[in-house]
Design a protein around this motif. Sequence first.
Motif, PDB file in Angstrom:
ATOM      1  N   ARG A 138      29.243  44.129  36.574  1.00  0.00           N
ATOM      2  CA  ARG A 138      30.122  44.443  37.700  1.00  0.00           C
ATOM      3  C   ARG A 138      29.948  43.450  38.834  1.00  0.00           C
ATOM      4  N   ASP A 139      28.692  43.042  39.130  1.00  0.00           N
ATOM      5  CA  ASP A 139      28.482  42.113  40.238  1.00  0.00           C
ATOM      6  C   ASP A 139      29.035  40.729  39.922  1.00  0.00           C
ATOM      7  N   GLU A 140      28.987  40.324  38.638  1.00  0.00           N
ATOM      8  CA  GLU A 140      29.565  39.037  38.242  1.00  0.00           C
ATOM      9  C   GLU A 140      31.088  39.056  38.400  1.00  0.00           C
ATOM     10  N   LEU A 141      31.701  40.163  38.010  1.00  0.00           N
ATOM     11  CA  LEU A 141      33.150  40.278  38.141  1.00  0.00           C
ATOM     12  C   LEU A 141      33.558  40.299  39.609  1.00  0.00           C
ATOM     13  N   ALA A 142      32.742  40.964  40.440  1.00  0.00           N
ATOM     14  CA  ALA A 142      33.048  41.023  41.869  1.00  0.00           C
ATOM     15  C   ALA A 142      32.990  39.635  42.493  1.00  0.00           C
ATOM     16  N   ARG A 143      31.991  38.848  42.126  1.00  0.00           N
ATOM     17  CA  ARG A 143      31.885  37.480  42.665  1.00  0.00           C
ATOM     18  C   ARG A 143      33.056  36.628  42.191  1.00  0.00           C
ATOM     19  N   ALA A 144      33.435  36.792  40.922  1.00  0.00           N
ATOM     20  CA  ALA A 144      34.572  36.027  40.401  1.00  0.00           C
ATOM     21  C   ALA A 144      35.853  36.422  41.118  1.00  0.00           C
ATOM     22  N   GLY A 145      36.033  37.727  41.368  1.00  0.00           N
ATOM     23  CA  GLY A 145      37.224  38.181  42.086  1.00  0.00           C
ATOM     24  C   GLY A 145      37.288  37.644  43.495  1.00  0.00           C
ATOM     25  N   ALA A 146      36.128  37.573  44.163  1.00  0.00           N
ATOM     26  CA  ALA A 146      36.093  37.047  45.522  1.00  0.00           C
ATOM     27  C   ALA A 146      36.486  35.571  45.543  1.00  0.00           C
ATOM     28  N   ARG A 147      36.090  34.826  44.527  1.00  0.00           N
ATOM     29  CA  ARG A 147      36.471  33.414  44.464  1.00  0.00           C
ATOM     30  C   ARG A 147      37.949  33.247  44.145  1.00  0.00           C
ATOM     31  N   LEU A 148      38.474  34.134  43.313  1.00  0.00           N
ATOM     32  CA  LEU A 148      39.883  34.032  42.953  1.00  0.00           C
ATOM     33  C   LEU A 148      40.803  34.318  44.134  1.00  0.00           C
ATOM     34  N   ALA A 149      40.317  35.094  45.097  1.00  0.00           N
ATOM     35  CA  ALA A 149      41.173  35.589  46.186  1.00  0.00           C
ATOM     36  C   ALA A 149      41.950  34.484  46.885  1.00  0.00           C
ATOM     37  N   THR A 150      41.373  33.299  46.998  1.00  0.00           N
ATOM     38  CA  THR A 150      42.042  32.207  47.713  1.00  0.00           C
ATOM     39  C   THR A 150      42.420  31.044  46.800  1.00  0.00           C
ATOM     40  N   LEU A 151      42.364  31.245  45.490  1.00  0.00           N
ATOM     41  CA  LEU A 151      42.739  30.164  44.575  1.00  0.00           C
ATOM     42  C   LEU A 151      44.219  30.287  44.207  1.00  0.00           C
ATOM     43  N   PRO A 152      44.995  29.229  44.417  1.00  0.00           N
ATOM     44  CA  PRO A 152      46.445  29.285  44.177  1.00  0.00           C
ATOM     45  C   PRO A 152      46.807  29.120  42.707  1.00  0.00           C
ATOM     46  N   TRP A 153      46.405  30.105  41.917  1.00  0.00           N
ATOM     47  CA  TRP A 153      46.784  30.170  40.513  1.00  0.00           C
ATOM     48  C   TRP A 153      47.548  31.467  40.282  1.00  0.00           C
ATOM     49  N   LEU A 154      48.250  31.532  39.161  1.00  0.00           N
ATOM     50  CA  LEU A 154      48.843  32.774  38.684  1.00  0.00           C
ATOM     51  C   LEU A 154      48.091  33.162  37.419  1.00  0.00           C
ATOM     52  N   VAL A 155      47.465  34.325  37.434  1.00  0.00           N
ATOM     53  CA  VAL A 155      46.620  34.751  36.321  1.00  0.00           C
ATOM     54  C   VAL A 155      47.266  35.956  35.634  1.00  0.00           C
ATOM     55  N   LEU A 156      47.622  35.768  34.355  1.00  0.00           N
ATOM     56  CA  LEU A 156      48.320  36.800  33.594  1.00  0.00           C
ATOM     57  C   LEU A 156      47.435  37.309  32.466  1.00  0.00           C
ATOM     58  N   ALA A 157      47.230  38.610  32.400  1.00  0.00           N
ATOM     59  CA  ALA A 157      46.503  39.227  31.290  1.00  0.00           C
ATOM     60  C   ALA A 157      47.478  39.499  30.159  1.00  0.00           C
ATOM     61  N   ARG A 158      47.103  39.117  28.923  1.00  0.00           N
ATOM     62  CA  ARG A 158      48.068  39.239  27.836  1.00  0.00           C
ATOM     63  C   ARG A 158      47.638  40.248  26.772  1.00  0.00           C
ATOM     64  N   HIS A 159      46.462  40.132  26.202  1.00  0.00           N
ATOM     65  CA  HIS A 159      46.071  41.011  25.103  1.00  0.00           C
ATOM     66  C   HIS A 159      44.752  41.717  25.424  1.00  0.00           C
ATOM     67  N   GLY A 160      44.654  42.972  24.996  1.00  0.00           N
ATOM     68  CA  GLY A 160      43.377  43.678  25.041  1.00  0.00           C
ATOM     69  C   GLY A 160      42.968  44.214  26.386  1.00  0.00           C
ATOM     70  N   TRP A 161      43.941  44.483  27.277  1.00  0.00           N
ATOM     71  CA  TRP A 161      43.589  44.932  28.619  1.00  0.00           C
ATOM     72  C   TRP A 161      43.806  46.419  28.841  1.00  0.00           C
ATOM     73  N   ASP A 162      44.153  47.158  27.815  1.00  0.00           N
ATOM     74  CA  ASP A 162      44.318  48.604  27.960  1.00  0.00           C
ATOM     75  C   ASP A 162      42.994  49.247  28.354  1.00  0.00           C
ATOM     76  N   GLY A 163      43.028  50.015  29.422  1.00  0.00           N
ATOM     77  CA  GLY A 163      41.824  50.712  29.860  1.00  0.00           C
ATOM     78  C   GLY A 163      40.781  49.835  30.521  1.00  0.00           C
ATOM     79  N   ALA A 164      41.155  48.630  30.944  1.00  0.00           N
ATOM     80  CA  ALA A 164      40.199  47.730  31.584  1.00  0.00           C
ATOM     81  C   ALA A 164      39.692  48.325  32.896  1.00  0.00           C
ATOM     82  N   ALA A 165      38.432  48.048  33.208  1.00  0.00           N
ATOM     83  CA  ALA A 165      37.819  48.558  34.441  1.00  0.00           C
ATOM     84  C   ALA A 165      38.399  47.830  35.652  1.00  0.00           C
TER      85      ALA A 165
END
Length: 337
Positions: free
Chosen positions: A43-70
């Motif tokens: 969870r802490d690794e995902l939180a750090r990654a999310g904080a870095r993504l917050a200001t990155l000008p990319w478009l991130v699309l989830a495609r497969h296997g995301w049902d029920g993701a935390a």
Amino acid sequence: MTDAPARTTLTGDELVDLLAGPLAGRPDVGSVMIVDGVPTGRRDELARAGARLATLPWLVLARHGWDGAAAGALGLVDAIVDDPDDLAAIDETVDRAPIASVALALHLRSRWPSIADGLVSESTLYSALQAGPEFARWRAETPRRTDRVPGGPAVRIERTGDELHIELTRPEVRNALSAQLRDELLEALAVAEADEALHVTLTGQGPSFCSGGDLDEFGTFADPASAHLLRVERSIGAVLARLADRLTVRMQGACAGSGIELPAFAGTVIADPGTTFRLPELALGLVPGAGGTVSLPARIGRHATAHLALTGTPIDAPTALRTGLIDEVAEVPAPPA
């Protein structure tokens, strides 16, 4: 950003590693990341990654296997795209308007302390895009009509006891939101704000509740900065949000842009079975600008909001009910024009 954005397909864990790595190794501004599979990090690794993504000008699309993701994993993506046709529609949108598409993703990742803060942020972004090349190209490709005939009142108001009925009365243009309609609607809503005993019902004459903004008026203000100040000061969304607990909107027909962004602020939204809903603004090089980046995420979440905007594809009333965009499907006879 004049070329088609670069596309990269990677796993969820590869995305986390990319976000944790050095800036020099990251994709270019405006890149589209297609993520297959949920990341398995702590969870802490995902939180750090999310904080870095917050200001990155990319478009991130989830495609497969995301049902029920935390929640931590979902914080790393902007939209979930299971349908190949939807992915193709998003590709077309991003190719035409890469700046607006990525700007919308960045904006929806933000968390605002209040509705008012979100509306100010949305308007700021909207004005920035009005000054950009994508909107300029759309405006050049879309001539304004020269045969406009001035109409009568754009809003009708009727009070019966503690019930206030407000009706949009531009059926000849499917109640497109013009400056006149905006100002008259704000005047009508002021009646409700002045009397807390009133319950408000908002409807639209003719085949559609509201087809969105009046395209002939797009880009007509003196400059985008001044337009931002006026947009904030004359925000219909801010008023509707204050009235939400005693506001019902009854919708019919093809509703686009502001025609769904504004109703989404209401406490109760009822739609006719044949109603459709669409966010077309990215095709114009803009983002939803009538409050939709605030009102829709509150109802359906930021991922579904981004999906609706990025595909530009209409959804029907049963789908809108299932997602929470509306509260009830019931017959809504179109008020006579």
